[in-house]
Design a protein around this motif. Structure first.
Motif, PDB file in Angstrom:
ATOM      1  N   LEU A 141      22.250  34.687  24.273  1.00 55.55           N
ATOM      2  CA  LEU A 141      20.955  34.048  24.047  1.00 55.55           C
ATOM      3  C   LEU A 141      21.059  32.961  22.961  1.00 55.55           C
ATOM      4  O   LEU A 141      20.066  32.578  22.353  1.00 55.55           O
ATOM      5  CB  LEU A 141      19.908  35.095  23.670  1.00 55.55           C
ATOM      6  N   THR A 166      16.296  35.712  32.501  1.00 52.31           N
ATOM      7  CA  THR A 166      17.013  36.479  31.487  1.00 52.31           C
ATOM      8  C   THR A 166      18.202  37.202  32.105  1.00 52.31           C
ATOM      9  O   THR A 166      19.297  37.216  31.532  1.00 52.31           O
ATOM     10  CB  THR A 166      16.061  37.493  30.807  1.00 52.31           C
ATOM     11  N   ALA A 212      16.595  40.684  20.491  1.00 55.80           N
ATOM     12  CA  ALA A 212      16.805  40.055  21.800  1.00 55.80           C
ATOM     13  C   ALA A 212      15.479  39.804  22.498  1.00 55.80           C
ATOM     14  O   ALA A 212      15.241  38.714  23.032  1.00 55.80           O
ATOM     15  CB  ALA A 212      17.712  40.933  22.665  1.00 55.80           C
ATOM     16  N   ILE A 266      13.632  36.853  21.073  1.00 52.49           N
ATOM     17  CA  ILE A 266      14.212  35.580  21.518  1.00 52.49           C
ATOM     18  C   ILE A 266      13.768  35.277  22.952  1.00 52.49           C
ATOM     19  O   ILE A 266      13.374  34.154  23.270  1.00 52.49           O
ATOM     20  CB  ILE A 266      15.755  35.623  21.424  1.00 52.49           C
ATOM     21  N   ILE A 267      13.822  36.288  23.801  1.00 47.24           N
ATOM     22  CA  ILE A 267      13.405  36.120  25.200  1.00 47.24           C
ATOM     23  C   ILE A 267      11.944  35.664  25.264  1.00 47.24           C
ATOM     24  O   ILE A 267      11.599  34.732  26.000  1.00 47.24           O
ATOM     25  CB  ILE A 267      13.616  37.443  25.981  1.00 47.24           C
ATOM     26  N   ARG A 322      11.441  32.051  23.941  1.00 44.78           N
ATOM     27  CA  ARG A 322      11.923  31.049  24.899  1.00 44.78           C
ATOM     28  C   ARG A 322      11.104  31.047  26.184  1.00 44.78           C
ATOM     29  O   ARG A 322      11.290  30.181  27.046  1.00 44.78           O
ATOM     30  CB  ARG A 322      13.405  31.293  25.208  1.00 44.78           C
ATOM     31  N   ILE A 366      21.053  34.780  32.540  1.00 40.87           N
ATOM     32  CA  ILE A 366      21.686  34.446  31.264  1.00 40.87           C
ATOM     33  C   ILE A 366      22.567  35.600  30.766  1.00 40.87           C
ATOM     34  O   ILE A 366      23.689  35.382  30.296  1.00 40.87           O
ATOM     35  CB  ILE A 366      20.622  34.099  30.198  1.00 40.87           C
ATOM     36  N   LEU A 367      22.042  36.819  30.878  1.00 44.84           N
ATOM     37  CA  LEU A 367      22.761  37.988  30.343  1.00 44.84           C
ATOM     38  C   LEU A 367      23.800  38.548  31.310  1.00 44.84           C
ATOM     39  O   LEU A 367      24.604  39.395  30.920  1.00 44.84           O
ATOM     40  CB  LEU A 367      21.763  39.082  29.962  1.00 44.84           C
TER      41      LEU A 367
END
Length: 107
Positions: A82, A48, A34, A37-38, A41, A51-52
């Motif tokens: 994500l 974040t 995770a 990916i964060i 991006r 999004i989460l």
């Protein structure tokens, strides 16, 4: 001067004698995926969090690998939020050792 070298088990948490070593390792690997990916991006913690669906301080805990308040299921959910698929494969053990959980990231 010679030092004895001890071969590890591939699970640092087990090697350190920590409780729930397998769960800790699984959570850490999911959080790593995770966080990668964060980072890829270029998301800020506030973005974040949106999004989460969690408060920003919990994103901070995630990025610092303070995972005691996150379940494996919640970390899996974060990966899907994500925009990544999570695939779980069940197969017979390869040896007579205890079964294990592996987390592999495909990029």
């Amino acid at each position: 001067m010679t030092k004895d070298i001890t071969l590890g088990s591939c699970n640092v948490f087990a090697d350190l004698g920590m409780p729930d070593a397998n769960e800790r390792q699984t959570k850490t690997r999911l959080a790593k995926a995770a966080n990668d990916i964060i980072e890829e991006r270029g998301l800020k913690q506030v973005e974040t969090a949106e999004i989460l669906g969690i408060p920003q301080p919990r994103v901070s805990a995630l990025t610092r690998y303070k995972l005691s308040d996150f379940s494996v299921e919640k970390l899996l959910e974060f990966l899907t939020l994500l925009d990544h698929d999570v695939e779980i494969m069940i197969r017979p053990r390869a040896s007579h050792n205890t079964g294990k959980v592996s987390v592999l990231t495909v990029r």
